[in-house]
Design a protein around this motif. Structure first.
Motif, PDB file in Angstrom:
ATOM      1  N   VAL A 196     -24.048  11.924 -17.091  1.00 53.66           N
ATOM      2  CA  VAL A 196     -25.589  12.548 -17.114  1.00 53.66           C
ATOM      3  C   VAL A 196     -25.597  12.182 -18.202  1.00 53.66           C
ATOM      4  N   LYS A 221     -29.904  10.128 -15.426  1.00 51.31           N
ATOM      5  CA  LYS A 221     -28.599  10.024 -14.538  1.00 51.31           C
ATOM      6  C   LYS A 221     -28.482   8.585 -14.424  1.00 51.31           C
ATOM      7  N   ALA A 248     -24.064  13.160  -9.865  1.00 50.94           N
ATOM      8  CA  ALA A 248     -24.736  12.846 -11.471  1.00 50.94           C
ATOM      9  C   ALA A 248     -26.398  13.087 -10.706  1.00 50.94           C
ATOM     10  N   GLU A 283     -28.625  15.753 -12.790  1.00 55.35           N
ATOM     11  CA  GLU A 283     -29.329  15.292 -13.177  1.00 55.35           C
ATOM     12  C   GLU A 283     -30.663  16.222 -12.986  1.00 55.35           C
TER      13      GLU A 283
END
Length: 454
Positions: free
Chosen positions: A200, A215, A257, A261
């Motif tokens: 991220v 991300k 990720a 995010e």
């Protein structure tokens, strides 16, 4: 040969604004050898505040040529030369867009005197054109006019060429150099330090505030993609102008990720993020007690501050679930708002139907409680154990009773038989149905990475 360009415009982005003035200084690497400047009729009103800034009024441009009428001459001056400007991406995006509207496709190498100034002449408190010229003794007799600013930029560029002992200009012009596509205020080292790993990333403004969270499966590749192309839209131009630094978190997998995010956007509420701010689950199953003391179930639109029994992707999904509970546990369709007319209750358990007065509130509520308990028991508890950031760790995401609990990293040797022990290794995070859905979807695609807890 260098083409040093400055423009004045009616606003900050090319696809909705016009050019009011353009000046071009052709520089041979030693001095300016040719000059061109003209007012342009933008075919729209110039805002009052811009008139006050530049001194260019609507009357002044009324008889000026349209851009398309001077486009050929401008294209001839720029094509095959290195496009130089102070904050080059702004000027280049405008000129390239309006040339394209006139039928000319401009492709130039670019140099930004803001970026070059920071590298070749470090240490100044400001690198705006006006302040930098003042600090260097460059006189600009026509500030915020294209000709005056282009001449000042040309004088600055001459000084940069003379002071460039470390060959920063030559490095920037190398074919594999991507530096000139970077935002003017973003030092190159922030991009150079990015790894080729999932994670991220955070864009920060001049005060360090996070203005965008994203991300990536590949952090460096994804971040660089923000700076490619010449999109002339207002949002992108403002966005790029406000990026001063980048930070990041490495994640073991793209799934981590995705989740991080979503968590960070809710936590930080960055200015330039849009989609995940708006995400809300459409419908949910709720319970409440009516005036007669009966617990009633209902499918309704998602309520922000009320905890649902179950979140649904659609109204149909909610009704199907509720009908299943009615049939299994003998609940009343009218008390569940499935049957909404005044006709006789169509329950298959008419002899014990609550709406007809054949069952007390306590007895009926016991059935509802059993239905809710079965719903909770049906909600899965599972973990996704996947690759970590290093070879000796694994990433782990936990869904507990259908809700996102948290995530983190565990040792490669950690045994995940105990739910409580696993929870102690993970960091709890606030969840939502978006996170639950992407984790559940991932588990369906990769069942071998899913660990069930009973």
């Amino acid at each position: 040969m260098y083409a040093i360009v400055d423009i004045e415009t009616t606003g900050g982005h090319a696809n909705a604004n016009g050019i009011t003035e353009i000046a071009i200084c052709i520089h041979d690497g030693v001095q300016v050898v040719k000059r061109f400047d003209t007012l342009i009729n933008p075919q729209r009103e110039i805002p009052i505040y811009i008139q006050a800034l530049t001194g260019i009024s609507n009357d002044m441009v009324a008889s000026a040529p349209l851009f398309k009428e001077v486009a050929h001459e401008i294209y001839q001056l720029l094509e095959g030369r290195i496009f130089v400007a102070h904050n080059v991406n702004f000027d280049y995006s405008f000129v390239r867009y309006h040339l394209a509207q006139a039928g000319y496709d401009l492709h130039c190498n670019k140099l930004c005197t803001v970026r070059l100034g920071r590298k070749i002449m470090p240490g100044f408190p400001s690198y705006s054109l006006g302040k930098l010229c003042s600090q260097l003794g460059i006189v600009n007799h026509s500030r915020h006019r294209a000709a005056g600013d282009a001449e000042a930029t040309a004088a600055l560029f001459t000084m940069l060429l003379a002071a460039d002992a470390e060959k920063h200009i030559a490095k920037a012009l190398k074919q594999n150099s991507k530096e000139q596509v970077l935002p003017a205020n973003l030092p190159k080292q922030y991009v150079e330090q990015l790894p080729y790993m999932p994670g991220v990333y955070y864009f920060h403004d001049s005060k360090g505030k996070v203005i965008y969270v994203g991300k990536a499966k590949n952090l460096k590749k994804r971040v660089c993609s923000h700076f490619t192309g010449n999109n002339p839209g207002r949002q992108r131009q403002e966005f790029l102008k406000n990026i001063y630094s980048i930070s990041y978190q490495i994640c073991g997998t793209e799934l981590i990720a995705f989740v991080l995010e979503a968590v960070e956007i809710k936590r930080l509420w960055p200015q330039y993020n849009r989609s995940l701010k708006r995400f809300e689950q459409g419908y949910a199953l709720y319970d409440y007690i009516d005036q007669r003391g009966y617990v009633r179930l209902a499918v309704d639109k998602h309520r922000k501050h009320q905890m649902p029994l179950y979140a649904c992707n659609s109204l149909l999904e909610g009704y199907n679930l509720l009908n299943q509970l009615i049939d299994t546990f003998g609940l009343c369709p009218k008390l569940c708002f499935i049957q909404k007319n005044n006709a006789e209750c169509n329950s298959i358990h008419k002899d014990a139907c609550a709406c007809c007065g054949n069952m007390s509130a306590d007895d009926y509520n016991s059935r509802v409680n059993l239905a809710v308990e079965s719903l909770n028991e049906a909600l899965p508890t599972f973990a996704i154990r996947d690759e970590g950031r290093t070879i000796d760790e694994h990433s782990c995401i936990l869904i507990e009773k259908g809700r996102f609990y948290g995530m983190g990293y565990i040792s490669h040797y950690f045994k995940t038989e105990s739910l409580q022990q696993l929870k102690e290794q993970l960091t709890p995070y606030p969840g939502n149905d978006y996170i639950r859905n992407i984790v559940s979807g991932y588990a369906a695609r990769f069942p071998e990475r899913k660990l069930l807890f009973v």
